[in-house]
Motif scaffolding. Sequence first.
Motif, PDB file in Angstrom:
ATOM      1  N   ILE A 153       3.917   0.882  -2.888  1.00  0.00           N
ATOM      2  CA  ILE A 153       3.799   0.223  -4.398  1.00  0.00           C
ATOM      3  C   ILE A 153       2.901  -0.967  -4.132  1.00  0.00           C
ATOM      4  CG2 ILE A 153       5.944   1.022  -5.473  1.00  0.00           C
ATOM      5  CD1 ILE A 153       7.391  -1.674  -5.154  1.00  0.00           C
ATOM      6  N   GLY A 154       2.715  -1.408  -3.001  1.00  0.00           N
ATOM      7  CA  GLY A 154       1.881  -2.562  -2.641  1.00  0.00           C
ATOM      8  C   GLY A 154       2.568  -3.779  -3.055  1.00  0.00           C
ATOM      9  N   PHE A 155       3.694  -3.763  -2.892  1.00  0.00           N
ATOM     10  CA  PHE A 155       4.569  -5.281  -3.011  1.00  0.00           C
ATOM     11  C   PHE A 155       4.489  -6.166  -1.375  1.00  0.00           C
ATOM     12  CE2 PHE A 155       8.798  -7.490  -3.145  1.00  0.00           C
ATOM     13  CZ  PHE A 155       7.973  -8.539  -3.918  1.00  0.00           C
ATOM     14  N   LEU A 156       4.251  -7.367  -1.528  1.00  0.00           N
ATOM     15  CA  LEU A 156       4.154  -7.795  -0.299  1.00  0.00           C
ATOM     16  C   LEU A 156       3.436  -7.222   0.872  1.00  0.00           C
ATOM     17  CD1 LEU A 156       7.668  -9.694  -0.467  1.00  0.00           C
ATOM     18  CD2 LEU A 156       5.275 -10.561  -1.018  1.00  0.00           C
ATOM     19  N   TYR A 157       2.471  -6.624   0.516  1.00  0.00           N
ATOM     20  CA  TYR A 157       1.767  -5.345   1.191  1.00  0.00           C
ATOM     21  C   TYR A 157       1.719  -5.751   2.697  1.00  0.00           C
ATOM     22  CZ  TYR A 157      -2.010  -1.996   2.499  1.00  0.00           C
ATOM     23  OH  TYR A 157      -2.530  -1.227   3.024  1.00  0.00           O
ATOM     24  N   ARG A 158       0.853  -6.799   2.983  1.00  0.00           N
ATOM     25  CA  ARG A 158       0.591  -7.212   4.452  1.00  0.00           C
ATOM     26  C   ARG A 158       1.974  -7.518   5.065  1.00  0.00           C
ATOM     27  NH1 ARG A 158      -4.860  -8.569   2.838  1.00  0.00           N
ATOM     28  NH2 ARG A 158      -6.289  -6.986   3.589  1.00  0.00           N
ATOM     29  N   LEU A 159       2.858  -8.374   4.431  1.00  0.00           N
ATOM     30  CA  LEU A 159       4.104  -8.663   5.029  1.00  0.00           C
ATOM     31  C   LEU A 159       5.119  -7.271   5.292  1.00  0.00           C
ATOM     32  CD1 LEU A 159       5.800 -10.977   5.910  1.00  0.00           C
ATOM     33  CD2 LEU A 159       6.740 -11.182   3.604  1.00  0.00           C
ATOM     34  N   ALA A 160       4.992  -6.583   4.566  1.00  0.00           N
ATOM     35  CA  ALA A 160       5.627  -5.281   4.647  1.00  0.00           C
ATOM     36  C   ALA A 160       5.140  -4.423   5.865  1.00  0.00           C
ATOM     37  CB  ALA A 160       5.770  -4.236   3.306  1.00  0.00           C
ATOM     38  N   MET A 161       3.800  -4.453   6.060  1.00  0.00           N
ATOM     39  CA  MET A 161       3.081  -3.634   6.895  1.00  0.00           C
ATOM     40  C   MET A 161       3.474  -4.229   8.438  1.00  0.00           C
ATOM     41  SD  MET A 161      -0.237  -2.194   5.448  1.00  0.00           S
ATOM     42  CE  MET A 161      -0.168  -1.145   6.867  1.00  0.00           C
ATOM     43  N   ALA A 178     -12.436   3.734  -7.740  1.00  0.00           N
ATOM     44  CA  ALA A 178     -12.157   4.995  -6.772  1.00  0.00           C
ATOM     45  C   ALA A 178     -11.982   4.610  -5.331  1.00  0.00           C
ATOM     46  CB  ALA A 178     -13.589   5.512  -6.453  1.00  0.00           C
ATOM     47  N   ALA A 179     -12.319   3.339  -4.807  1.00  0.00           N
ATOM     48  CA  ALA A 179     -11.892   3.194  -3.473  1.00  0.00           C
ATOM     49  C   ALA A 179     -10.456   2.618  -3.548  1.00  0.00           C
ATOM     50  CB  ALA A 179     -12.477   1.800  -2.989  1.00  0.00           C
ATOM     51  N   SER A 180      -9.887   2.263  -4.777  1.00  0.00           N
ATOM     52  CA  SER A 180      -8.466   1.650  -4.806  1.00  0.00           C
ATOM     53  C   SER A 180      -7.633   2.994  -5.087  1.00  0.00           C
ATOM     54  CB  SER A 180      -8.398   0.850  -6.370  1.00  0.00           C
ATOM     55  OG  SER A 180      -8.840  -0.467  -5.832  1.00  0.00           O
ATOM     56  N   THR A 181      -8.173   3.922  -5.734  1.00  0.00           N
ATOM     57  CA  THR A 181      -7.648   5.186  -5.730  1.00  0.00           C
ATOM     58  C   THR A 181      -7.092   5.843  -4.515  1.00  0.00           C
ATOM     59  OG1 THR A 181      -8.326   5.469  -7.847  1.00  0.00           O
ATOM     60  CG2 THR A 181      -7.398   7.632  -6.830  1.00  0.00           C
ATOM     61  N   ILE A 182      -8.323   5.845  -3.618  1.00  0.00           N
ATOM     62  CA  ILE A 182      -8.008   6.308  -2.372  1.00  0.00           C
ATOM     63  C   ILE A 182      -7.041   5.634  -1.580  1.00  0.00           C
ATOM     64  CG2 ILE A 182      -9.083   6.555  -0.086  1.00  0.00           C
ATOM     65  CD1 ILE A 182     -11.870   7.431  -1.861  1.00  0.00           C
ATOM     66  N   LEU A 183      -7.008   4.197  -1.617  1.00  0.00           N
ATOM     67  CA  LEU A 183      -5.973   3.575  -0.959  1.00  0.00           C
ATOM     68  C   LEU A 183      -4.667   3.564  -1.235  1.00  0.00           C
ATOM     69  CD1 LEU A 183      -7.989  -0.107  -0.632  1.00  0.00           C
ATOM     70  CD2 LEU A 183      -7.413   1.442   1.179  1.00  0.00           C
ATOM     71  N   LEU A 184      -4.456   4.054  -2.641  1.00  0.00           N
ATOM     72  CA  LEU A 184      -3.436   4.361  -3.326  1.00  0.00           C
ATOM     73  C   LEU A 184      -2.609   5.615  -2.872  1.00  0.00           C
ATOM     74  CD1 LEU A 184      -0.779   4.113  -5.382  1.00  0.00           C
ATOM     75  CD2 LEU A 184      -2.458   4.900  -7.151  1.00  0.00           C
ATOM     76  N   ILE A 185      -3.776   6.517  -2.615  1.00  0.00           N
ATOM     77  CA  ILE A 185      -3.301   8.080  -2.154  1.00  0.00           C
ATOM     78  C   ILE A 185      -2.835   7.923  -0.865  1.00  0.00           C
ATOM     79  CG2 ILE A 185      -4.210  10.415  -1.731  1.00  0.00           C
ATOM     80  CD1 ILE A 185      -5.995   9.983  -4.269  1.00  0.00           C
ATOM     81  N   VAL A 186      -3.449   6.990  -0.021  1.00  0.00           N
ATOM     82  CA  VAL A 186      -3.220   6.839   1.576  1.00  0.00           C
ATOM     83  C   VAL A 186      -1.883   6.100   1.628  1.00  0.00           C
ATOM     84  CG1 VAL A 186      -3.712   5.689   3.603  1.00  0.00           C
ATOM     85  CG2 VAL A 186      -5.324   6.991   2.376  1.00  0.00           C
ATOM     86  N   ARG A 187      -1.504   5.098   0.791  1.00  0.00           N
ATOM     87  CA  ARG A 187      -0.304   4.385   0.789  1.00  0.00           C
ATOM     88  C   ARG A 187       0.689   5.470   0.367  1.00  0.00           C
ATOM     89  NH1 ARG A 187      -2.269   0.445  -3.002  1.00  0.00           N
ATOM     90  NH2 ARG A 187      -0.294   0.878  -4.195  1.00  0.00           N
ATOM     91  N   ILE A 188       0.784   6.194  -0.581  1.00  0.00           N
ATOM     92  CA  ILE A 188       1.705   7.078  -0.982  1.00  0.00           C
ATOM     93  C   ILE A 188       2.004   8.199   0.140  1.00  0.00           C
ATOM     94  CG2 ILE A 188       2.292   8.963  -2.687  1.00  0.00           C
ATOM     95  CD1 ILE A 188       0.849   7.176  -4.951  1.00  0.00           C
ATOM     96  N   PRO A 211      -4.375  -3.559  -0.128  1.00  0.00           N
ATOM     97  CA  PRO A 211      -3.690  -2.601  -1.034  1.00  0.00           C
ATOM     98  C   PRO A 211      -4.630  -1.814  -2.114  1.00  0.00           C
ATOM     99  CG  PRO A 211      -3.023  -4.697  -1.630  1.00  0.00           C
ATOM    100  CD  PRO A 211      -3.907  -4.959  -0.312  1.00  0.00           C
ATOM    101  N   GLY A 212      -5.639  -2.388  -2.538  1.00  0.00           N
ATOM    102  CA  GLY A 212      -6.660  -2.014  -3.593  1.00  0.00           C
ATOM    103  C   GLY A 212      -6.005  -2.642  -4.693  1.00  0.00           C
TER     104      GLY A 212
END
Length: 144
Positions: free
Chosen positions: A77-85, A15-25, A126-127
């Motif tokens: 997509i959560g690729f190299l997430y923190r570096l991309a941020m 559930a938490a990962s789904t919310i993180l995915l929605i926020v990312r999108i 990223p979840g």
Amino acid sequence: MFYRFLFPSKPDGAAASTILLIVRIVFGVLLMNHGIEKWANYQELSAVFPDPLGIGSPLSLGLAIFGEMACSMAFIIGFLYRLAMLPMIFTMGVAFFVVHGSDPFAVKELAFVYLVVFVLMYIAGPGKFAVDHWLSKTFAPKKA
């Protein structure tokens, strides 16, 4: 069921990962739209784009486009997430504190909202539904 919704025992669950995915999108696509607009109007903007770092307007614009487009795609997509941020956070920080620093809050509010969301997402991670999660499972050293 309702109790588990109010008091989840596993914050890293689906559930938490789904919310993180929605926020990312949502926030990734929203920021990407700003980058697409800048890219489409590059010729006109390159002469007048703010240059808060003293590196020239065209390069400042190019870096903003990179932060808003390429990094948004990696964020989604959560690729190299923190570096991309990092470029995304830096771009919004410069926009809020430097470019619009003396403007009324209403003018710089959007940059502030992005900045807060991106800092919180950086901290949260990223979840499970991210390329980085899959890569870490695929390439993690096997325990003996």
